[in-house]
Design a protein around this motif. Structure first.
Motif, PDB file in Angstrom:
ATOM      1  N   MET A   1      50.221  38.763  69.996  1.00  0.00           N
ATOM      2  CA  MET A   1      48.909  38.255  69.019  1.00  0.00           C
ATOM      3  C   MET A   1      50.378  38.054  67.109  1.00  0.00           C
ATOM      4  O   MET A   1      51.017  38.834  67.375  1.00  0.00           O
ATOM      5  CB  MET A   1      48.440  39.109  68.676  1.00  0.00           C
ATOM      6  CG  MET A   1      46.953  38.947  69.173  1.00  0.00           C
ATOM      7  SD  MET A   1      45.817  37.503  68.882  1.00  0.00           S
ATOM      8  CE  MET A   1      45.491  37.734  66.852  1.00  0.00           C
ATOM      9  N   HIS A   2      51.067  37.328  66.447  1.00  0.00           N
ATOM     10  CA  HIS A   2      51.068  37.324  65.594  1.00  0.00           C
ATOM     11  C   HIS A   2      49.974  36.870  64.313  1.00  0.00           C
ATOM     12  O   HIS A   2      49.435  35.360  64.477  1.00  0.00           O
ATOM     13  CB  HIS A   2      52.308  35.981  65.634  1.00  0.00           C
ATOM     14  CG  HIS A   2      52.903  35.830  64.170  1.00  0.00           C
ATOM     15  ND1 HIS A   2      54.135  34.586  64.086  1.00  0.00           N
ATOM     16  CD2 HIS A   2      53.213  36.456  63.178  1.00  0.00           C
ATOM     17  CE1 HIS A   2      54.442  35.131  63.198  1.00  0.00           C
ATOM     18  NE2 HIS A   2      54.053  36.405  62.750  1.00  0.00           N
ATOM     19  N   VAL A   3      49.980  37.880  63.934  1.00  0.00           N
ATOM     20  CA  VAL A   3      48.459  38.069  62.276  1.00  0.00           C
ATOM     21  C   VAL A   3      49.442  37.700  61.607  1.00  0.00           C
ATOM     22  O   VAL A   3      50.143  38.457  60.794  1.00  0.00           O
ATOM     23  CB  VAL A   3      47.712  38.903  62.437  1.00  0.00           C
ATOM     24  CG1 VAL A   3      46.608  39.058  61.492  1.00  0.00           C
ATOM     25  CG2 VAL A   3      47.281  39.196  63.923  1.00  0.00           C
ATOM     26  N   ILE A   4      49.128  36.518  60.602  1.00  0.00           N
ATOM     27  CA  ILE A   4      49.861  36.449  58.788  1.00  0.00           C
ATOM     28  C   ILE A   4      48.767  37.142  58.401  1.00  0.00           C
ATOM     29  O   ILE A   4      47.120  36.647  58.179  1.00  0.00           O
ATOM     30  CB  ILE A   4      49.368  34.509  58.811  1.00  0.00           C
ATOM     31  CG1 ILE A   4      50.118  33.988  59.854  1.00  0.00           C
ATOM     32  CG2 ILE A   4      50.403  35.334  57.249  1.00  0.00           C
ATOM     33  CD1 ILE A   4      51.469  34.189  59.903  1.00  0.00           C
ATOM     34  N   VAL A   5      48.963  37.859  57.802  1.00  0.00           N
ATOM     35  CA  VAL A   5      47.789  38.346  55.766  1.00  0.00           C
ATOM     36  C   VAL A   5      48.140  37.707  54.772  1.00  0.00           C
ATOM     37  O   VAL A   5      49.350  37.338  54.353  1.00  0.00           O
ATOM     38  CB  VAL A   5      48.462  39.958  55.924  1.00  0.00           C
ATOM     39  CG1 VAL A   5      46.149  39.990  55.015  1.00  0.00           C
ATOM     40  CG2 VAL A   5      48.157  40.615  57.528  1.00  0.00           C
ATOM     41  N   CYS A   6      47.357  36.738  54.521  1.00  0.00           N
ATOM     42  CA  CYS A   6      47.763  36.247  52.622  1.00  0.00           C
ATOM     43  C   CYS A   6      47.084  37.183  51.853  1.00  0.00           C
ATOM     44  O   CYS A   6      46.327  37.502  51.869  1.00  0.00           O
ATOM     45  CB  CYS A   6      47.088  34.799  52.717  1.00  0.00           C
ATOM     46  SG  CYS A   6      47.362  34.252  54.573  1.00  0.00           S
ATOM     47  N   ILE A   7      48.161  37.895  51.360  1.00  0.00           N
ATOM     48  CA  ILE A   7      47.775  38.833  50.174  1.00  0.00           C
ATOM     49  C   ILE A   7      48.193  38.223  49.043  1.00  0.00           C
ATOM     50  O   ILE A   7      48.955  37.223  48.276  1.00  0.00           O
ATOM     51  CB  ILE A   7      48.202  40.006  50.524  1.00  0.00           C
ATOM     52  CG1 ILE A   7      49.712  40.399  50.085  1.00  0.00           C
ATOM     53  CG2 ILE A   7      47.715  40.805  51.989  1.00  0.00           C
ATOM     54  CD1 ILE A   7      50.281  40.877  49.338  1.00  0.00           C
ATOM     55  N   LYS A   8      47.109  38.856  47.271  1.00  0.00           N
ATOM     56  CA  LYS A   8      48.003  38.720  46.137  1.00  0.00           C
ATOM     57  C   LYS A   8      47.532  39.788  45.428  1.00  0.00           C
ATOM     58  O   LYS A   8      47.532  40.619  45.943  1.00  0.00           O
ATOM     59  CB  LYS A   8      46.373  37.928  45.900  1.00  0.00           C
ATOM     60  CG  LYS A   8      46.559  38.005  43.826  1.00  0.00           C
ATOM     61  CD  LYS A   8      46.066  36.380  43.998  1.00  0.00           C
ATOM     62  CE  LYS A   8      45.760  35.759  42.462  1.00  0.00           C
ATOM     63  NZ  LYS A   8      44.683  34.903  42.032  1.00  0.00           N
ATOM     64  N   GLN A   9      49.076  39.537  44.270  1.00  0.00           N
ATOM     65  CA  GLN A   9      48.406  41.377  43.115  1.00  0.00           C
ATOM     66  C   GLN A   9      47.860  40.990  42.307  1.00  0.00           C
ATOM     67  O   GLN A   9      47.978  39.761  42.062  1.00  0.00           O
ATOM     68  CB  GLN A   9      50.655  41.305  43.291  1.00  0.00           C
ATOM     69  CG  GLN A   9      50.599  42.620  42.529  1.00  0.00           C
ATOM     70  CD  GLN A   9      52.464  42.570  42.176  1.00  0.00           C
ATOM     71  OE1 GLN A   9      52.604  41.411  41.507  1.00  0.00           O
ATOM     72  NE2 GLN A   9      52.711  43.617  42.461  1.00  0.00           N
ATOM     73  N   THR A  10      47.473  41.588  42.058  1.00  0.00           N
ATOM     74  CA  THR A  10      45.861  41.843  40.585  1.00  0.00           C
ATOM     75  C   THR A  10      46.911  42.966  40.228  1.00  0.00           C
ATOM     76  O   THR A  10      46.620  44.059  40.861  1.00  0.00           O
ATOM     77  CB  THR A  10      44.664  41.558  41.525  1.00  0.00           C
ATOM     78  OG1 THR A  10      44.877  42.994  42.232  1.00  0.00           O
ATOM     79  CG2 THR A  10      44.845  40.256  41.992  1.00  0.00           C
ATOM     80  N   PRO A  11      45.731  43.099  39.045  1.00  0.00           N
ATOM     81  CA  PRO A  11      45.918  43.946  37.934  1.00  0.00           C
ATOM     82  C   PRO A  11      44.840  45.316  38.896  1.00  0.00           C
ATOM     83  O   PRO A  11      43.651  44.700  39.645  1.00  0.00           O
ATOM     84  CB  PRO A  11      44.762  43.604  36.775  1.00  0.00           C
ATOM     85  CG  PRO A  11      45.294  42.925  37.083  1.00  0.00           C
ATOM     86  CD  PRO A  11      45.442  42.480  38.256  1.00  0.00           C
ATOM     87  N   ASP A  12      45.304  46.703  38.607  1.00  0.00           N
ATOM     88  CA  ASP A  12      43.879  47.940  40.015  1.00  0.00           C
ATOM     89  C   ASP A  12      42.445  47.589  38.865  1.00  0.00           C
ATOM     90  O   ASP A  12      42.426  46.971  37.722  1.00  0.00           O
ATOM     91  CB  ASP A  12      44.452  49.050  38.850  1.00  0.00           C
ATOM     92  CG  ASP A  12      43.496  50.429  39.525  1.00  0.00           C
ATOM     93  OD1 ASP A  12      44.273  50.652  40.325  1.00  0.00           O
ATOM     94  OD2 ASP A  12      42.771  50.875  39.086  1.00  0.00           O
ATOM     95  N   THR A  13      41.322  47.633  39.654  1.00  0.00           N
ATOM     96  CA  THR A  13      39.935  47.460  38.990  1.00  0.00           C
ATOM     97  C   THR A  13      39.414  48.158  37.882  1.00  0.00           C
ATOM     98  O   THR A  13      38.508  48.036  37.547  1.00  0.00           O
ATOM     99  CB  THR A  13      38.893  48.090  40.443  1.00  0.00           C
ATOM    100  OG1 THR A  13      39.245  49.184  40.585  1.00  0.00           O
ATOM    101  CG2 THR A  13      39.446  46.966  41.640  1.00  0.00           C
ATOM    102  N   ALA A  14      40.608  48.987  37.597  1.00  0.00           N
ATOM    103  CA  ALA A  14      39.756  50.158  36.505  1.00  0.00           C
ATOM    104  C   ALA A  14      40.292  49.324  35.100  1.00  0.00           C
ATOM    105  O   ALA A  14      40.677  50.009  34.074  1.00  0.00           O
ATOM    106  CB  ALA A  14      39.938  51.650  36.499  1.00  0.00           C
ATOM    107  N   ALA A  15      41.120  48.366  35.392  1.00  0.00           N
ATOM    108  CA  ALA A  15      41.987  47.637  33.765  1.00  0.00           C
ATOM    109  C   ALA A  15      41.046  47.179  33.355  1.00  0.00           C
ATOM    110  O   ALA A  15      40.431  46.687  33.648  1.00  0.00           O
ATOM    111  CB  ALA A  15      43.234  46.899  34.773  1.00  0.00           C
ATOM    112  N   ARG A  16      41.509  47.321  31.662  1.00  0.00           N
ATOM    113  CA  ARG A  16      40.574  46.660  30.847  1.00  0.00           C
ATOM    114  C   ARG A  16      41.800  45.582  30.811  1.00  0.00           C
ATOM    115  O   ARG A  16      42.702  45.771  29.755  1.00  0.00           O
ATOM    116  CB  ARG A  16      41.302  47.998  30.013  1.00  0.00           C
ATOM    117  CG  ARG A  16      40.644  49.274  29.629  1.00  0.00           C
ATOM    118  CD  ARG A  16      39.997  49.774  28.549  1.00  0.00           C
ATOM    119  NE  ARG A  16      39.117  50.647  28.452  1.00  0.00           N
ATOM    120  CZ  ARG A  16      37.735  50.346  28.775  1.00  0.00           C
ATOM    121  NH1 ARG A  16      37.312  49.124  28.827  1.00  0.00           N
ATOM    122  NH2 ARG A  16      36.644  51.536  28.954  1.00  0.00           N
TER     123      ARG A  16
END
Lengths: 263, 329
Positions: A1-16
């Protein structure tokens, strides 16, 4: 199995988060892997542990997103690739998916792509369905469990969350999955993993590396624009505190809710 | 002039309320764009009832595809059918709109890609400015609002459930219904639905007019008993904060918040929930919020319309008894 994970960098959920001069700001809050994507990473690693093969994490974003990809490596992904080009800026959901689909196509051998249910910044939740549409792979969204997977038979069975409960369905590989929180409990990066990730060199692919015409990506290749972004009007504190014995409070609340036809 | 198609989301032949909310929003939008036809797209098996109902909620016309291949929702045949109808239409719609339910998001999300555009997802307001449709979309879990525009035709939009008023049904309203044939045959659909695990007898969080939620303050799995009792009396759905879900006291399906469900009920009762910013993200659009917490400084009181500082194990049973009396239960 070759699995690709597509991710995104985001600000932390606690960010203002706020908006300055038309740009979103989040002060000195940490940039993290989009929390929904952690479940995608975990599920991909579990599939590798069970069925063998490898996991490749990909992310479209600026140079800083390499840090998020390092988190993927530290958790146990085998390789990571950053998809970065000034031409990608301003991509709508379909243009973003076209970059991810082109990268998945270039990798060539993938059996499955997994993404989180949505990114906590854009909150569109369109990536999985758009990537599946572009690649022609089986679209399986809101997956809460991979019940069966037979790589040799190219088949899988999953449970999907919808409004009424769970839908159980069987599909063929290759497939694109979006996963929800109750699919697993993401692991923490191991000490060894962090050391390995720190030393990793993350390749970077631009539009040309993906064989993409810059006119088909980014703002130029997007039909959806967002001319304005702004904080919602502040809620005015408008609380009426109810006091007395529990019975008195209950009576006061019932009076008010019924007078206002809330109940 | 603008013609609008509205995707009617249904499950086992029964349309979801969010479909009628979308129909109401479409009628209003068509009016603002100078009039035009609003057509309900009703796909499924044994959906004649849902199609008839669409007229009572304001549809001017309906396109119905009643077929065994559409009995269970699968995104590919549904999206392909939207695209086929668009390509075949003599008069093409300017806007295709639907509810941002799990099925609505997927069907219109995929149809948009196949029509060479991108959906504007999860709108909470729709307006016309200088002749162009603008969609308000909450981003960063509602901490920011973005204005979306699409230069494509059709513009594909999904609307958040309960963010738009449901129109009053007009009994006996009717209109022209056209029958359509599916875009794909069963052999061309590689996903098979095996069955469902339905949460019987429970009010769904997404549709609920009233939600009673418990948080860290309930203290354990048994602490949800008074939450459930009040919910039962009020005909409400049960919700939970992330703290309660992470502690394993209640399954994830009940979680309200940034990494759970986003809800907009008429009434949200938060019991033992401090109101962390991530929880607020999921419920701040509730019309009336009642907060019950031991800590008078809890952030939830800043959102609440009515605040009660006290022990939820005393307050909730008192509320339950009071509402039982008032509602004659």
């Amino acid at each position: 199995m070759h699995v690709i994970v597509c991710i995104k960098q985001t600000p932390d959920t606690a960010a203002r988060v706020d908006v300055k001069d038309g740009h979103v700001t989040w002060g000195d809050a940490a940039l993290v892997v989009n929390p929904w994507d952690e479940y995608a990473i975990e599920e991909a690693i579990r599939l590798k542990e069970k069925h063998g093969g490898k996991v490749t994490a990909i992310s479209m974003g600026p140079e800083s997103a390499k840090e998020a990809l390092k988190t993927c490596l530290a958790m146990g992904c085998d390789e990571a690739i950053l998809l970065s080009d000034p031409a990608f800026k301003g991509s709508d959901a379909t243009a973003t998916a076209s970059v991810l689909a082109a990268a998945i196509g270039k990798l060539g051998t993938a059996d499955m792509a997994i993404v989180g249910k949505q990114a906590i910044d854009g909150d569109t939740g369109l990536t999985a369905i758009a990537v599946a549409a572009l690649l022609g792979w089986s679209p399986l969204t809101f997956v809460s469990k991979i019940a069966e997977l037979d790589p040799a038979a190219r088949s899988l069975q999953v449970e999907r969350l919808q409004e009424e409960g769970k839908q159980v369905c069987a599909a063929r590989l290759p497939a694109v999955l979006s996963v929800v929180k109750d699919i697993n409990e993401p692991r923490y990066p191991s000490f060894m993993g962090i050391r390995k990730a720190a030393k990793a060199v993350i390749p970077q692919w631009a539009a040309a590396d993906l064989g993409m015409d810059p006119a088909t990506v980014g703002a130029a290749g997007s039909t959806v624009k967002w001319p304005a972004i702004y904080p919602p009007p502040a809620l005015e504190a408008n609380v009426e505190m109810l006091d007395g014995t529990p019975e008195e409070i209950a009576s006061k609340l019932a009076d008010r809710l019924m007078a206002n036809k809330v109940i | 002039m603008a013609n609008i198609w509205v995707y009617i989301d249904q499950f086992k032949g029964a349309a979801l309320a969010a479909s009628w909310e979308a129909l109401g929003a479409a009628k209003k939008l068509a009016g603002e764009l100078g009039g035009g036809t609003v057509t309900a797209l009703v796909f499924g098996q044994s959906v004649a009832g849902a199609a008839a109902e669409a007229f009572t909620y304001g549809a001017d016309a309906a396109t119905v595809c009643d077929d065994a291949t559409l009995a269970d929702f699968r995104v590919r045949p549904y999206a392909a059918l939207v695209v086929k109808l668009y390509r075949e239409a003599a008069v093409k719609p300017d806007v295709i709109l639907g509810p941002a339910t799990a099925r609505g998001r997927d069907a219109l999300g995929m149809a948009a890609v196949l029509l060479k555009t991108s959906a504007m997802a999860d709108g909470t307001a729709v307006a016309v400015k200088d002749g162009a449709v603008q969609v308000t979309h909450p981003a960063y879990a509602g901490r920011l609002l973005s204005t979306l525009e699409s230069k494509a035709k059709p513009q594909v939009i999904t609307l958040r459930p309960r963010a738009f008023a449901r129109p009053e049904p007009v009994a006996g309203a009717s209109g022209p219904a056209a029958n359509a044939t599916p875009a794909l045959t069963e052999d061309e659909i590689h996903t098979k639905v095996i069955g469902y695990a339905i949460d019987e007898g429970k009010v769904s969080l997404a549709d609920a007019k009233i939600i009673v939620s418990g948080g860290r303050g309930v203290g354990g799995p048994d602490g949800f008993a008074p939450v459930r009792e009040l919910a039962q009396t009020l005909g409400a759905a049960v919700g939970a904060s992330r703290a309660a879900v992470d502690a394993g006291w209640i399954p994830y399906a009940f979680q309200v918040g940034q990494t759970g469900r986003t809800v907009s009920p008429d009434l949200y009762v938060a019991a033992g929930i401090s109101g962390a910013i991530q929880h607020q993200a999921g419920m701040r659009t509730a019309k009336t919020i009642v907060a019950i917490n031991k800590d008078a400084e809890a952030p939830i009181f800043k959102l609440a319309r009515y605040g009660i500082v006290g022990d939820l194990f005393k307050i909730l049973p008192a509320l339950n008894a009071e509402f039982k009396k008032r509602l004659g239960k």
